[in-house]
Design a protein around this motif. Structure first.
Motif, PDB file in Angstrom:
ATOM      1  N   ILE A 172       0.858  -1.190   0.000  1.00  0.00           N
ATOM      2  CA  ILE A 172       0.000   0.000   0.000  1.00  0.00           C
ATOM      3  C   ILE A 172       0.898   1.246   0.000  1.00  0.00           C
ATOM      4  O   ILE A 172       1.706   1.413   0.913  1.00  0.00           O
ATOM      5  CB  ILE A 172      -0.916   0.027   1.225  1.00  0.00           C
ATOM      6  CG1 ILE A 172      -1.790  -1.230   1.262  1.00  0.00           C
ATOM      7  CG2 ILE A 172      -1.784   1.286   1.236  1.00  0.00           C
ATOM      8  CD1 ILE A 172      -2.574  -1.396   2.553  1.00  0.00           C
ATOM      9  N   PRO A 173       0.784   2.116  -0.992  1.00  0.00           N
ATOM     10  CA  PRO A 173       1.655   3.305  -1.048  1.00  0.00           C
ATOM     11  C   PRO A 173       1.248   4.363  -0.026  1.00  0.00           C
ATOM     12  O   PRO A 173       0.112   4.384   0.463  1.00  0.00           O
ATOM     13  CB  PRO A 173       1.447   3.811  -2.478  1.00  0.00           C
ATOM     14  CG  PRO A 173       0.042   3.406  -2.793  1.00  0.00           C
ATOM     15  CD  PRO A 173      -0.150   2.058  -2.142  1.00  0.00           C
ATOM     16  N   GLY A 174       2.200   5.229   0.284  1.00  0.00           N
ATOM     17  CA  GLY A 174       1.920   6.323   1.220  1.00  0.00           C
ATOM     18  C   GLY A 174       3.174   6.725   1.956  1.00  0.00           C
ATOM     19  O   GLY A 174       4.100   5.923   2.113  1.00  0.00           O
ATOM     20  N   SER A 175       3.217   7.969   2.403  1.00  0.00           N
ATOM     21  CA  SER A 175       4.385   8.473   3.125  1.00  0.00           C
ATOM     22  C   SER A 175       3.958   9.012   4.485  1.00  0.00           C
ATOM     23  O   SER A 175       2.777   9.269   4.733  1.00  0.00           O
ATOM     24  CB  SER A 175       5.060   9.598   2.334  1.00  0.00           C
ATOM     25  OG  SER A 175       4.234  10.751   2.299  1.00  0.00           O
ATOM     26  N   CYS A 241      -5.600   4.491   4.154  1.00  0.00           N
ATOM     27  CA  CYS A 241      -4.562   4.558   3.118  1.00  0.00           C
ATOM     28  C   CYS A 241      -4.834   3.530   2.020  1.00  0.00           C
ATOM     29  O   CYS A 241      -4.542   3.780   0.840  1.00  0.00           O
ATOM     30  CB  CYS A 241      -3.182   4.328   3.734  1.00  0.00           C
ATOM     31  SG  CYS A 241      -2.598   5.718   4.738  1.00  0.00           S
ATOM     32  N   ASN A 242      -5.380   2.387   2.398  1.00  0.00           N
ATOM     33  CA  ASN A 242      -5.742   1.363   1.413  1.00  0.00           C
ATOM     34  C   ASN A 242      -6.846   1.894   0.507  1.00  0.00           C
ATOM     35  O   ASN A 242      -6.817   1.720  -0.728  1.00  0.00           O
ATOM     36  CB  ASN A 242      -6.202   0.098   2.149  1.00  0.00           C
ATOM     37  CG  ASN A 242      -6.247  -1.116   1.246  1.00  0.00           C
ATOM     38  OD1 ASN A 242      -5.612  -1.164   0.195  1.00  0.00           O
ATOM     39  ND2 ASN A 242      -6.993  -2.125   1.661  1.00  0.00           N
ATOM     40  N   ALA A 245      -5.432   4.663  -1.739  1.00  0.00           N
ATOM     41  CA  ALA A 245      -4.625   4.097  -2.822  1.00  0.00           C
ATOM     42  C   ALA A 245      -5.516   3.600  -3.962  1.00  0.00           C
ATOM     43  O   ALA A 245      -5.201   3.792  -5.144  1.00  0.00           O
ATOM     44  CB  ALA A 245      -3.777   2.949  -2.287  1.00  0.00           C
ATOM     45  N   SER A 250      -2.770   7.128  -3.905  1.00  0.00           N
ATOM     46  CA  SER A 250      -2.010   7.181  -2.653  1.00  0.00           C
ATOM     47  C   SER A 250      -2.623   8.222  -1.736  1.00  0.00           C
ATOM     48  O   SER A 250      -3.243   9.185  -2.213  1.00  0.00           O
ATOM     49  CB  SER A 250      -0.540   7.539  -2.933  1.00  0.00           C
ATOM     50  OG  SER A 250       0.152   7.811  -1.722  1.00  0.00           O
ATOM     51  N   ASP A 252      -0.956  10.260  -0.324  1.00  0.00           N
ATOM     52  CA  ASP A 252      -0.174  11.468  -0.600  1.00  0.00           C
ATOM     53  C   ASP A 252      -0.877  12.372  -1.609  1.00  0.00           C
ATOM     54  O   ASP A 252      -0.559  13.565  -1.692  1.00  0.00           O
ATOM     55  CB  ASP A 252       1.203  11.086  -1.146  1.00  0.00           C
ATOM     56  CG  ASP A 252       2.055  10.356  -0.139  1.00  0.00           C
ATOM     57  OD1 ASP A 252       1.759  10.454   1.070  1.00  0.00           O
ATOM     58  OD2 ASP A 252       3.021   9.679  -0.526  1.00  0.00           O
ATOM     59  N   ASN A 253      -1.814  11.817  -2.373  1.00  0.00           N
ATOM     60  CA  ASN A 253      -2.528  12.615  -3.383  1.00  0.00           C
ATOM     61  C   ASN A 253      -3.814  13.226  -2.853  1.00  0.00           C
ATOM     62  O   ASN A 253      -4.565  13.845  -3.607  1.00  0.00           O
ATOM     63  CB  ASN A 253      -2.866  11.730  -4.598  1.00  0.00           C
ATOM     64  CG  ASN A 253      -1.620  11.187  -5.257  1.00  0.00           C
ATOM     65  OD1 ASN A 253      -0.574  11.834  -5.262  1.00  0.00           O
ATOM     66  ND2 ASN A 253      -1.717   9.986  -5.832  1.00  0.00           N
TER      67      ASN A 253
END
Length: 258
Positions: A172-175, A241-242, A245, A250, A252-253
């Protein structure tokens, strides 16, 4: 986070973090047995006479008095748990006082008397006796084979870092910055935040937790291995976050209501 509708910034209900630890553990006082140097029976104690304590007997420990905490304006369960360093955090505090607080852990009001468990403290580890004829090389091998489990702080920083580690395992992407930015917009860092006024709330599915997730969305994007409680900070972050995504690429967006 919406399943059917957009979230609005929640009107956070801040819970007080200052609960009181109730010390339990009253010790039963055993009447001392008088040692006898002869086979003759000991004379019974006469009325009004206190029987002497056996020589060398340890005095009974006095039971700890229960501690209570009165909720003040601006308090939250999270704040109270952190203030008193409670083992188990706000969830243990809520479970111990559920009959007083009610079904919604975010709704505590000034004046409530809360029972607080024993403050979390690191107990001195029991000292283990060295095994007889232990093989030093074998002990070294076992120690190397069992890596120490990673620990996380019980605060927003720790919740985000633990979530990121889980997200990596599930692709799963993310910061950190993307999660932190959205958490502060949605709940100001309060894991018990709930929105009781927008369209989702009117439909009976209010947004909850750090990233304001409604229950249908939480269940649909729940990440295996995390709690099924939508108020759980790590479970809330990873599910949000899932979802982000899947919908935005993400977390982040995401820069607004999502």
């Amino acid at each position: 986070m919406p399943g059917k509708g957009k979230h609005r910034r929640p009107k956070n209900t801040r819970l007080t973090r200052g609960f009181v630890a109730v010390g339990t553990g009253g010790a039963a006082l055993a009447l001392p047995v008088l040692g006898a140097t002869t086979a003759s029976a000991a004379a019974p104690a006469t009325a009004g006479t206190v029987a002497p304590q056996a020589v060398g007997a340890a005095p009974a420990a006095a039971p700890k008095a229960p501690v209570t905490y009165a909720v003040k304006a601006g308090d939250s369960l999270v704040k109270i748990a952190e203030k008193h360093s409670l083992a188990g955090g706000w969830k243990k505090l809520y479970q111990d006082n559920k009959t007083v607080i009610g079904e919604d852990p975010s709704l505590i009001r000034p004046g409530l008397k809360l029972s607080v468990g024993a403050a979390a403290g690191k107990a001195a580890p029991a000292r283990k006796a060295a095994p007889a004829r232990a093989d030093r090389s074998a002990r070294t091998t076992l120690k190397a084979a069992a890596p120490k489990a990673k620990s996380y702080a019980n605060n927003l920083d720790g919740w985000i870092r633990e979530s990121l580690d889980i997200m990596v395992k599930h692709g799963i992407p993310g910061s950190y910055n993307g999660i932190y930015r959205n958490v502060m917009r949605e709940s100001s860092g309060n894991p018990l935040a709930i929105n009781n006024w927008d369209s989702n709330a009117a439909a009976g599915i209010p947004s909850k937790g750090l990233l304001q997730v409604i229950d249908p969305t939480f269940r649909a994007y729940h990440v295996p291995g995390t709690s099924t409680d939508s108020y759980d900070p790590v479970a809330n972050i990873t599910a949000a976050c899932n979802y982000a995504a899947a919908r935005y690429g993400s977390i982040d967006n995401v820069f607004g209501a999502y």
